[in-house]
Design an enzyme around this catalytic site. Sequence first.
Site, PDB file in Angstrom:
ATOM      1  N   THR A 127       1.226  -1.743  -0.230  1.00  0.00           N
ATOM      2  CA  THR A 127       0.348  -0.013  -0.745  1.00  0.00           C
ATOM      3  C   THR A 127       1.466   1.057  -0.172  1.00  0.00           C
ATOM      4  O   THR A 127       1.965   1.270   0.454  1.00  0.00           O
ATOM      5  CB  THR A 127      -0.887   0.197   1.179  1.00  0.00           C
ATOM      6  OG1 THR A 127      -1.995  -0.797   1.485  1.00  0.00           O
ATOM      7  CG2 THR A 127      -1.498   1.104   1.536  1.00  0.00           C
ATOM      8  N   ARG A 131     -14.488  -6.844  -0.060  1.00  0.00           N
ATOM      9  CA  ARG A 131     -13.976  -6.694   0.847  1.00  0.00           C
ATOM     10  C   ARG A 131     -12.916  -5.031   1.208  1.00  0.00           C
ATOM     11  O   ARG A 131     -12.308  -4.631  -0.485  1.00  0.00           O
ATOM     12  CB  ARG A 131     -12.286  -7.337   0.703  1.00  0.00           C
ATOM     13  CG  ARG A 131     -12.378  -7.238   2.966  1.00  0.00           C
ATOM     14  CD  ARG A 131     -10.675  -6.430   2.448  1.00  0.00           C
ATOM     15  NE  ARG A 131     -10.087  -5.935   3.812  1.00  0.00           N
ATOM     16  CZ  ARG A 131      -8.773  -5.437   3.829  1.00  0.00           C
ATOM     17  NH1 ARG A 131      -8.242  -4.929   2.664  1.00  0.00           N
ATOM     18  NH2 ARG A 131      -8.135  -5.467   4.744  1.00  0.00           N
ATOM     19  N   VAL A 132     -13.163  -4.292   1.944  1.00  0.00           N
ATOM     20  CA  VAL A 132     -12.850  -2.767   1.623  1.00  0.00           C
ATOM     21  C   VAL A 132     -12.225  -2.383   3.117  1.00  0.00           C
ATOM     22  O   VAL A 132     -12.532  -2.948   4.613  1.00  0.00           O
ATOM     23  CB  VAL A 132     -13.897  -1.570   1.607  1.00  0.00           C
ATOM     24  CG1 VAL A 132     -13.210  -0.434   2.411  1.00  0.00           C
ATOM     25  CG2 VAL A 132     -14.713  -1.610   0.679  1.00  0.00           C
ATOM     26  N   GLY A 133     -11.028  -1.924   3.035  1.00  0.00           N
ATOM     27  CA  GLY A 133      -9.962  -1.815   4.782  1.00  0.00           C
ATOM     28  C   GLY A 133     -10.101  -0.752   5.087  1.00  0.00           C
ATOM     29  O   GLY A 133     -10.764   0.080   4.844  1.00  0.00           O
ATOM     30  N   ASP A 134      -9.218  -0.240   5.934  1.00  0.00           N
ATOM     31  CA  ASP A 134      -8.589   0.500   6.614  1.00  0.00           C
ATOM     32  C   ASP A 134      -8.414   1.620   5.487  1.00  0.00           C
ATOM     33  O   ASP A 134      -9.133   3.119   5.740  1.00  0.00           O
ATOM     34  CB  ASP A 134      -7.614   0.538   7.163  1.00  0.00           C
ATOM     35  CG  ASP A 134      -6.284   0.541   6.820  1.00  0.00           C
ATOM     36  OD1 ASP A 134      -6.390  -0.892   6.157  1.00  0.00           O
ATOM     37  OD2 ASP A 134      -5.420   1.044   7.592  1.00  0.00           O
ATOM     38  N   THR A 189      -0.444   1.550   6.985  1.00  0.00           N
ATOM     39  CA  THR A 189       0.023   0.641   6.514  1.00  0.00           C
ATOM     40  C   THR A 189      -1.244  -1.210   7.266  1.00  0.00           C
ATOM     41  O   THR A 189       0.002  -0.628   8.696  1.00  0.00           O
ATOM     42  CB  THR A 189       0.769   0.249   5.436  1.00  0.00           C
ATOM     43  OG1 THR A 189       0.415  -0.807   4.570  1.00  0.00           O
ATOM     44  CG2 THR A 189       2.086   0.335   6.204  1.00  0.00           C
ATOM     45  N   GLY A 190      -1.024  -1.790   6.930  1.00  0.00           N
ATOM     46  CA  GLY A 190      -1.286  -3.180   7.720  1.00  0.00           C
ATOM     47  C   GLY A 190      -2.576  -3.302   7.597  1.00  0.00           C
ATOM     48  O   GLY A 190      -3.919  -3.439   6.491  1.00  0.00           O
ATOM     49  N   GLY A 229      -6.081  -3.689   7.586  1.00  0.00           N
ATOM     50  CA  GLY A 229      -6.436  -2.944   8.285  1.00  0.00           C
ATOM     51  C   GLY A 229      -7.698  -3.086   9.202  1.00  0.00           C
ATOM     52  O   GLY A 229      -8.362  -2.407   9.682  1.00  0.00           O
TER      53      GLY A 229
END
Length: 463
Positions: free
Chosen positions: A326, A354-357, A377-378, A380
Amino acid sequence: MAGTRFEQWLPVYGALILVQVLGMPAIASGQSLLGDNLRPARCSAGEVFSLVLHGGTAHSPSTYIDGIAFIQRLLKEARPALKAGATSVDIVHRAIRAMEDSGLFNAGRGALANKAGVVELDASIMDGQRMNAGAVASVKRVKNPISAARLVMERSPQVMRIGPDAEAYVGSRGGDIVNPSYFRLSGLTFYDVPVPEDVKIIAPGPGVAPELAGYSGIWGGVLAGALPILLVVEEVEADRARVLFGHGFDPGADIRTGHSERYDARFEFGAMLIDVETPGKGQLKLRVRPGKAGDLDLVYSLANGHRLTTALRKFQEIPGHEKHGTVGAVALDRCGNLAAGTSTGGFGSKVPGRVGDSPIIGAGTYADNKTAAVSATGHGEYFMIHVIAHDIAARMEHGGKSLDEAAHAAIHDKLTSAGGRGGVIAVDAKGNVAMVFNTPGMVRGLVTHDRAPTSGVYKLNLR
Ligand code: ASP
């Protein structure tokens, strides 16, 4: 803020001249990663500025050479631009846009595909002066998600737009819409192919026929549109080859976990033959031969006589999450304004939808002139549940913590004790920077008014 004071009350052109008279160079234009037309901010400017970039977390001993070199180039270009008065929002946007276009990171062109082989992108940007933000999520045809996020921030009353409707909105406002094949890893999901650390490609010796030597290298494809496979031809000798064959996870079949193993391959009339033992599937046979445009054609024969075929594309390095992160940027400009942005393809082989942070304001991205600009980053899901980016700002605002203390507490106390892995880059309103992570490394770099561009993955030698 210390330093030369000047009033940019003139229109932009006049301001440029004034800036030059006062010894500040005009903002670089022409052939550059950041692009041209960066306009200096209008303010009573100080001298302090900072920019931190990240290219994701690092888990393996790899050196991430290309990503780091790219970040270093961006930092070198950004320094004179920031010095000449470029705004933090512009620099964050342009730096992330360049990283998206580079194909080197898990964002924009180089984004990892989801489990269905589709690239789905998320991005957000926040302006800490105006307390304005924009984000897009699950877009599949937007060339530069960070530009789309900025468009949403500046030209729409919403903060987040998603999916095909967001693509239509971006297209209708002149944003670049591309065919999914623009994304380098479209159709390819490798994250769930377990690859041993000791992969080593040995260049074929002079005794090896050139058509056999051509097999040497890393090859990947997707079998039956669902099963990612990787073939690493590590060593080719005159009559045999050492090959690592791996496959990922197939949601539609009974292959529930990824698997990889080393095999001896033999050559027959220029084709490479491998007998593969696959858990649950018995003995399989792979037959590989040169295909079109530098590809390899693979025939995969199952024990029951069924045959599947695919083309294998050549890769420079093993594609996957670990070497491919990212991206994010945080900046303080000479007007004292903070901005942050983050862009990602999310986890490789993620579940579609799927949606992350990264596009979530407060979780993966946050900026407030009162406190700090943060990009994460990581993993999420943990950053979302623990609202990590905003947590850092809140610790500063309500707890009186310094940026460094707040970032350390958010990552090393909160995130770590919750079991989350990842890190943040951050800058505060005074230009202090923090780069904190609980993974073995983070691809990152920084430049400030008084620090030369510096980048690295593990230890950074900072003055
Ligand atoms: N935070 C991103 C996500 O969860 C992934 C990453 O930073 O590696 O989508």
